[in-house]
Design an enzyme around this catalytic site. Structure first.
Site, PDB file in Angstrom:
ATOM      1  N   GLU A 185     -24.135  16.880  28.244  1.00 30.83           N
ATOM      2  CA  GLU A 185     -23.896  15.550  28.799  1.00 30.83           C
ATOM      3  C   GLU A 185     -24.346  15.551  30.265  1.00 30.83           C
ATOM      4  O   GLU A 185     -24.107  16.507  31.003  1.00 30.83           O
ATOM      5  CB  GLU A 185     -22.396  15.222  28.715  1.00 30.83           C
ATOM      6  N   CYS A 215     -18.988  13.393  24.535  1.00 33.88           N
ATOM      7  CA  CYS A 215     -17.775  13.851  25.210  1.00 33.88           C
ATOM      8  C   CYS A 215     -16.503  13.134  24.744  1.00 33.88           C
ATOM      9  O   CYS A 215     -15.985  13.437  23.676  1.00 33.88           O
ATOM     10  CB  CYS A 215     -17.960  13.764  26.724  1.00 33.88           C
ATOM     11  N   LYS A 255     -22.575   6.044  25.058  1.00 34.64           N
ATOM     12  CA  LYS A 255     -21.179   6.491  24.919  1.00 34.64           C
ATOM     13  C   LYS A 255     -20.275   5.314  24.602  1.00 34.64           C
ATOM     14  O   LYS A 255     -20.214   4.339  25.366  1.00 34.64           O
ATOM     15  CB  LYS A 255     -20.756   7.178  26.219  1.00 34.64           C
TER      16      LYS A 255
END
Lengths: 371, 371
Positions: B129, B244, B203
């Site tokens: 990331e 994440c 994301k």
């Protein structure tokens, strides 16, 4: 440019650091320093590489779907608010019992363990899965009791009721084989501190597993699956019940969290193959994903038994932390539950407010139907 | 009756075995041996304790709901069958990169790592990331690139495209800050072995966390959340992408499994608080619950950085087993993926066929809408 990557492979986990061979054998187009905004060489491609190739992308079109981002839609019906429990801080007792073929002994033994846990301060006591009988398809019909027919027909739950009432504690009574009509179930009874049967959970997901050479078992050969999830309000909070294999189905824990459970109790008897691999993992995952307490209780290991249980009864906190656990021998775990930790962790990580109800929804089918 | 329970408490995990005090101080009604079918003393209760007290039981009535027990209803739309991937066995490379404030260096460094992984046989390479920029709300606007505007405007993804094409590998390009109009995203680009951009995952769940004294971060101060889950067919199978914090939302992984993913890749940068507690736990949980591979890739730890990453890039198999992992230093993990293991584990534990669509359903909202 110096590179010193540590090279790892699964066959030899740590091979040791190595100077990259790419320095020795440069691939010019990849290793040349370029100006910051370099343009990649696209002479061999006939189109802009940055265009999506829709033929294989499975992503549904979202062009007309501006994110509503409504967390309250992620649970259908919407998740209930965490209720205020009658007490927020108390001791739980997990009785990892040895179980024999002698049912009367198992009942007396279980009662003594409950009594010891209560003496040590436990306000909630949890027993193992199938604590009054050997764990086998041969045994289930023989040891099964008709719980609905009352205490005469069910000495195991009669003992639990009496113990709860006399000790003024809540009991999640592990499970026993239950006979109801011509069916058998793997059933957990919950008794409140007045001795009343508050809930009866019949194992929803039967343990049908086949790992050749390791463990093969088919509960469905003798047992019938339960029809309903079980959440019950007790003097020590709102408790969701699952039995052993039920823990593998994340939906059940999600559903209990959405019904406002503070704690999920899983009486269970994982085996020597899936126990070391998955038992603690699944407990911690259910706790951390749903931000609540998880308590498990297993029989003690009997290496001479037909089914060898992993043991390792455990209490997990709402941050996925192991608060208390044990090995495989007979043991009583006494540990503290503090429900204020649930609020704390939900403030730290406000998952419930961050869910994407515009993308996914968990439907609680029976709660939907009953509303 | 002999009792020798091991008494455990959370304050002193192993206190030592103790002879139950209940033997010394018998509580007559609990400890007396009774005939097998004893009837509990119910003189103090005015009703049968085995009757449910419906006032507090939250269980929805199931009287009219004979179990349909249809696993295919547990996913809405029904889960897709696992597709046959172009190749079933291959090496994956996880490049745990050091990341600096020098973007050009990060790009050159990332390219060299990809090249090294490919040289060591990786057909799929995963980056961390935010590998081209420091991880901070201050940096995101400065380092952001306009991916849709093509390679000129996005040197980081231009490099990935070129590397994929020249090395003939699939790249899950970690993530970079993306600028699109007046919005910023945390975005992962997937390039197939021909260098084409196959998917772009923004994301979905922003990292807004507040653990006072430990870690506080609000991505939502600068970033906008993505609008869609991402599953992409590549030369190394069907891959779901999360970034994440996306890993905390079990629904996303369930949805990817239902869309037929073989593997979920989570570029991620867990921190020093939640990393040790949750990083491996969440990866293993997603893998074992959904019976697929999970690969993660993190930046190497920079203790002088503003945000200190936990590291520990990892490959997890469909039984929840850690196949390869590393510590916090820069490293390239090369490990083997064998998709036949997915079939094996789904045969061992046929969770998909055991789900209770009559009790819970996971709705894939966008897939439902597009059908």
């Amino acid at each position: 440019m110096r590179l010193g990557f540590l090279f790892l492979s699964s066959s030899s986990p740590v091979v040791g650091s190595s100077i990259s061979r790419s320095i020795v054998r440069p691939a010019p187009s990849l290793l040349l320093h370029r100006p910051f905004h370099f343009i990649p060489n696209r002479t061999t491609t006939d189109s802009n590489p940055f265009q999506f190739s829709p033929r294989t992308t499975l992503t549904a079109s979202a062009s007309s779907m501006a994110s509503t981002f409504k967390p309250e839609q992620a649970r259908v019906p919407p998740a209930l608010q965490l209720p205020s429990p009658p007490i927020t801080k108390f001791k739980i007792g997990l009785c990892q019992l040895s179980v024999t073929a002698d049912k009367e002994r198992n009942i007396v033994h279980g009662r003594a363990a409950i009594e010891e846990a209560a003496e040590k301060g436990a306000k909630l006591v949890v027993l193992p899965e199938i604590w009054n009988s050997p764990y086998s398809n041969d045994s289930f019909p023989i040891y099964a009791e008709d719980i609905d027919a009352g205490p005469d027909a069910s000495p195991s739950t009669a003992m639990l009721s009496e113990a709860a009432r006399l000790l003024k504690i809540t009991i999640v009574g592990g499970s026993i084989p239950e006979r109801s009509g011509d069916k058998l179930y793997n059933t957990c009874c919950v008794f409140d501190a007045d001795g009343k049967l508050k809930a009866k959970h019949r194992k929803i997901h039967l343990f049908d597993i086949d790992i050749p050479g390791k463990i093969t078992f088919k509960e469905s050969q003798t047992l019938t699956a339960g029809e309903t999830p079980t959440v019950v309000d007790t003097e020590v909070g709102r408790i969701g019940i699952g039995i052993c294999y039920d823990i593998r189905f994340q939906e059940l824990a999600m559903l209990y969290a959405a019904r406002g459970a503070h704690l999920i109790c899983y009486p269970g008897a994982f085996n020597m193959t899936t126990g070391p691999l998955h038992w603690e993992l699944l407990q911690r995952a259910r706790a951390v994903d749903n931000q609540l307490y998880v308590a498990t209780c297993a029989p003690a290991r009997d290496v001479d038994g037909g089914y060898v249980a992993w043991g390792h009864s455990t209490l997990i906190g709402p941050f996925g932390e192991v608060l208390a656990t044990t090995e495989h021998d007979e043991a009583i775990i006494i540990s503290e539950i503090d429900y204020s930790q649930i609020e704390l962790r939900r403030t730290n990580l406000p998952l419930e407010k961050q869910r994407r109800g515009d993308l996914y929804q968990l439907v609680d089918v029976q709660r939907s139907s009953s509303q």
